[in-house]
Design a protein around this motif. Structure first.
Motif, mmCIF file in Angstrom:
data_model
loop_
_atom_site.group_PDB
_atom_site.id
_atom_site.type_symbol
_atom_site.label_atom_id
_atom_site.label_comp_id
_atom_site.label_asym_id
_atom_site.label_seq_id
_atom_site.Cartn_x
_atom_site.Cartn_y
_atom_site.Cartn_z
ATOM 1 N N ARG A 15 0.778 -1.327 -0.050
ATOM 2 C CA ARG A 15 0.037 -0.027 0.048
ATOM 3 C C ARG A 15 1.023 1.325 0.012
ATOM 4 N NH1 ARG A 15 -3.155 -2.879 3.758
ATOM 5 N NH2 ARG A 15 -2.370 -1.694 5.381
ATOM 6 N N ALA A 16 1.798 1.332 0.566
ATOM 7 C CA ALA A 16 3.003 2.409 0.908
ATOM 8 C C ALA A 16 3.272 2.612 -0.519
ATOM 9 C CB ALA A 16 3.791 2.043 1.814
ATOM 10 N N ARG A 17 4.006 1.475 -1.293
ATOM 11 C CA ARG A 17 4.413 1.816 -2.513
ATOM 12 C C ARG A 17 3.351 2.054 -3.681
ATOM 13 N NH1 ARG A 17 6.932 -3.249 -1.471
ATOM 14 N NH2 ARG A 17 5.595 -4.379 -2.683
ATOM 15 N N GLY A 18 2.110 1.910 -3.607
ATOM 16 C CA GLY A 18 1.021 2.169 -4.348
ATOM 17 C C GLY A 18 0.763 3.796 -3.983
ATOM 18 N N ARG A 19 0.872 4.227 -2.844
ATOM 19 C CA ARG A 19 0.520 5.832 -2.369
ATOM 20 C C ARG A 19 1.595 6.324 -3.182
ATOM 21 N NH1 ARG A 19 -1.204 3.502 2.483
ATOM 22 N NH2 ARG A 19 0.624 3.776 3.537
ATOM 23 N N GLU A 20 2.896 6.012 -2.805
ATOM 24 C CA GLU A 20 4.057 6.736 -3.610
ATOM 25 C C GLU A 20 4.071 6.903 -4.994
ATOM 26 O OE1 GLU A 20 7.449 4.904 -1.916
ATOM 27 O OE2 GLU A 20 7.162 5.466 0.242
ATOM 28 N N ALA A 21 3.800 5.705 -5.532
ATOM 29 C CA ALA A 21 3.391 5.890 -6.954
ATOM 30 C C ALA A 21 2.553 6.741 -7.523
ATOM 31 C CB ALA A 21 3.371 4.501 -7.594
ATOM 32 N N ASP A 22 1.287 6.768 -7.025
ATOM 33 C CA ASP A 22 0.081 7.468 -7.532
ATOM 34 C C ASP A 22 0.560 8.925 -7.250
ATOM 35 O OD1 ASP A 22 -1.137 5.415 -7.887
ATOM 36 O OD2 ASP A 22 -2.320 5.266 -6.057
ATOM 37 N N ARG A 23 1.226 9.309 -5.991
ATOM 38 C CA ARG A 23 1.671 10.693 -5.929
ATOM 39 C C ARG A 23 2.750 11.163 -6.923
ATOM 40 N NH1 ARG A 23 1.535 9.481 -0.346
ATOM 41 N NH2 ARG A 23 3.795 9.023 -0.357
ATOM 42 N N ALA A 24 3.718 10.395 -7.144
ATOM 43 C CA ALA A 24 4.522 10.467 -8.429
ATOM 44 C C ALA A 24 3.766 10.804 -9.596
ATOM 45 C CB ALA A 24 5.926 9.439 -8.284
ATOM 46 N N ALA A 25 3.030 9.812 -9.897
ATOM 47 C CA ALA A 25 2.189 9.930 -11.160
ATOM 48 C C ALA A 25 1.456 11.208 -11.182
ATOM 49 C CB ALA A 25 1.358 8.633 -11.313
ATOM 50 N N ALA A 26 0.846 11.813 -10.017
ATOM 51 C CA ALA A 26 0.167 12.882 -10.199
ATOM 52 C C ALA A 26 0.813 14.105 -10.434
ATOM 53 C CB ALA A 26 -0.664 13.128 -8.827
ATOM 54 N N GLY A 75 2.456 10.615 -23.046
ATOM 55 C CA GLY A 75 1.274 11.551 -23.684
ATOM 56 C C GLY A 75 -0.167 11.007 -23.057
ATOM 57 N N GLY A 76 -0.155 10.854 -21.943
ATOM 58 C CA GLY A 76 -1.526 10.433 -21.198
ATOM 59 C C GLY A 76 -1.571 9.226 -20.903
ATOM 60 N N ARG A 77 -0.431 8.211 -20.857
ATOM 61 C CA ARG A 77 -0.697 6.974 -20.524
ATOM 62 C C ARG A 77 -0.596 6.601 -18.974
ATOM 63 N NH1 ARG A 77 3.671 3.340 -23.620
ATOM 64 N NH2 ARG A 77 4.787 4.799 -22.596
ATOM 65 N N ASP A 78 -1.478 5.878 -18.563
ATOM 66 C CA ASP A 78 -1.567 5.986 -16.964
ATOM 67 C C ASP A 78 -0.378 4.976 -16.465
ATOM 68 O OD1 ASP A 78 -2.319 5.664 -14.406
ATOM 69 O OD2 ASP A 78 -4.283 4.600 -14.767
ATOM 70 N N ALA A 79 0.262 5.407 -15.471
ATOM 71 C CA ALA A 79 1.474 4.812 -14.931
ATOM 72 C C ALA A 79 0.948 3.679 -14.013
ATOM 73 C CB ALA A 79 2.405 5.798 -13.849
ATOM 74 N N GLY A 80 -0.172 3.763 -13.254
ATOM 75 C CA GLY A 80 -0.818 2.708 -12.437
ATOM 76 C C GLY A 80 -0.149 2.725 -11.252
ATOM 77 N N PRO A 81 -0.607 2.284 -10.091
ATOM 78 C CA PRO A 81 -0.172 1.986 -8.924
ATOM 79 C C PRO A 81 0.967 0.888 -8.930
ATOM 80 C CG PRO A 81 -2.431 1.526 -8.772
ATOM 81 C CD PRO A 81 -2.092 1.841 -10.077
ATOM 82 N N ALA A 82 2.057 1.028 -8.345
ATOM 83 C CA ALA A 82 2.875 -0.002 -8.149
ATOM 84 C C ALA A 82 2.644 -1.029 -7.055
ATOM 85 C CB ALA A 82 4.290 0.410 -7.720
ATOM 86 N N GLY A 83 1.460 -0.833 -6.335
ATOM 87 C CA GLY A 83 0.899 -1.759 -5.318
ATOM 88 C C GLY A 83 0.303 -2.860 -6.136
ATOM 89 N N ASP A 84 0.019 -2.755 -7.388
ATOM 90 C CA ASP A 84 -0.646 -3.816 -8.039
ATOM 91 C C ASP A 84 0.091 -5.050 -8.096
ATOM 92 O OD1 ASP A 84 -2.813 -2.537 -8.311
ATOM 93 O OD2 ASP A 84 -2.587 -1.816 -10.019
ATOM 94 N N ARG A 85 1.576 -4.849 -7.981
ATOM 95 C CA ARG A 85 2.540 -5.989 -8.178
ATOM 96 C C ARG A 85 2.892 -6.754 -6.767
ATOM 97 N NH1 ARG A 85 6.290 -4.683 -13.227
ATOM 98 N NH2 ARG A 85 4.775 -5.794 -14.748
ATOM 99 N N ALA A 86 2.314 -6.778 -5.941
ATOM 100 C CA ALA A 86 2.782 -7.602 -4.529
ATOM 101 C C ALA A 86 3.129 -8.823 -4.922
ATOM 102 C CB ALA A 86 1.786 -7.449 -3.736
ATOM 103 N N ALA A 87 4.311 -9.287 -4.352
ATOM 104 C CA ALA A 87 5.066 -10.380 -4.666
ATOM 105 C C ALA A 87 4.342 -11.675 -3.826
ATOM 106 C CB ALA A 87 6.541 -10.284 -4.506
#
Length: 346
Positions: free
Chosen positions: A302-313, A320-332
């Motif tokens: 969840r922490a990685r996802g929040r950081e990735a979302d903030r960075a993407a924002a 050109g508008g492609r969504d980076a998406g939250p990194a939390g989707d790749r929990a190992a």
């Protein structure tokens, strides 16, 4: 914030209620005596189906249910799930009526670990070292109990693997099937076999035959209520799952086997030789290891996802508008399989 806290507290109450009811199921099934285990399972299937039909009518869920019936893959998958859960129910009730509630509790204790193991065997997921430690400890526990008691704890293993496989099958449906429709499809698939089983029991007298309606009014009402007792905890759990994070659900799921263990040891006075105590202690250590790893991994994800979302924002997208998406989707690891054990309890 207040609304979130209220939702979480309500979700916790739903979870505790669901797992608490599952925890005292051995007492409920003992009240069905002198019905045999196969009669109890058969009536449980039929009355669960009847109760689900009533729920679908009350909640106006028939349109969605009929839409599911037109999907062959969904029906087939839920039928397989129905067979697996009946194997689990039958083993649990046979163990309970035979005075082996503690072995039944062991099955649900090791179920989360078996679920993680299925992630490797079936889904080819890669586990973290800590998860391998938990699996290894559980294997040692089974060996200790087997050597100490002179027999393999088959009821525990059958229950753990049947419920783990049930969860794996249910996961294939994702969010396509709601709790009531799912239980309706499962019981509908095995209802014909339950009806045939009752006829065979009544004709042959095997296992005491069919005594429903001939013992007492209380016994008859208890058997009829098995449908409600089956469906209500499932609905409570579904409500909890919508309000609580995975880590919290993962912690509350142990309430059911703890209560079953207490029923077996304290209420029913089942024997607990030293080897069994040692085996259970090893399993509990394995569960602490597995649960701690799950909680830590979930928080990091969840922490990685929040950081990735903030960075993407904050950063412009060079594509050109492609969504980076939250990194939390790749929990190992097998976090996805840990979710199976929580979504399918009962």
């Amino acid at each position: 914030m207040t609304r979130t806290r209220t939702s979480s507290s309500g979700g916790l109450a739903y979870a505790v209620s669901a797992y608490g009811l599952w925890g005292v199921l051995p007492v409920f099934f003992l009240l069905m005596s002198p019905s045999g285990p196969f009669e109890i399972v058969s009536w449980r299937i039929l009355f669960s189906l009847a109760f689900c039909v009533v729920l679908l009518a009350v909640t106006r869920g028939f349109p969605a249910f009929l839409a599911l019936l037109r999907q062959g893959r969904v029906v087939g998958t839920m039928a397989l799930a129905g067979v697996l859960i009946v194997v689990n129910w039958t083993t649990f009730i046979v163990a309970t009526l035979a005075g082996h509630v503690v072995e039944a509790a062991l099955g649900y204790f090791i179920n989360p670990i078996v679920t993680v193991l299925l992630a490797v065997l079936v889904l080819r997921e890669r586990l973290r070292p800590v998860q391998w430690v938990a699996i290894g400890l559980s294997a040692v526990a089974v060996v200790v109990i087997t050597v100490g008691t002179g027999g393999v704890p088959w009821p525990s293993l059958i229950m753990a693997f049947s419920f783990g496989a049930y969860g794996l099958v249910k996961k294939q449906m994702g969010g396509k099937v709601d709790a009531v429709s799912g239980l309706t499809l499962e019981t509908m698939a095995v209802a014909p076999f339950a009806a045939v089983a009752l006829v065979v029991l009544a004709v042959t007298g095997i296992g005491g035959g069919v005594v429903f309606g001939s013992v007492s009014l209380v016994h008859t009402l208890t058997v009829i209520s098995s449908g409600i007792v089956t469906a209500v905890p499932l609905l409570l759990f579904a409500a909890a799952a919508r309000r609580l994070p995975l880590a919290t659900i993962g912690l509350t799921q142990y309430l059911a086997p703890v209560l079953q263990f207490v029923v077996g040891v304290v209420l029913l006075r089942e024997e607990m030789p030293t080897s069994r105590w040692i085996g259970f202690a090893i399993v509990w250590v394995a569960l602490v290891v597995l649960t701690t790893d799950m909680v830590v991994t979930s928080r990091r994800s969840r922490a990685r996802g929040r950081e990735a979302d903030r960075a993407a924002a904050l950063a412009p997208d060079p594509a050109g508008g492609r969504d980076a998406g939250p990194a939390g989707d790749r929990a190992a690891g097998a976090e996805s399989m840990s979710r199976i054990a929580n979504e399918t309890a009962g």
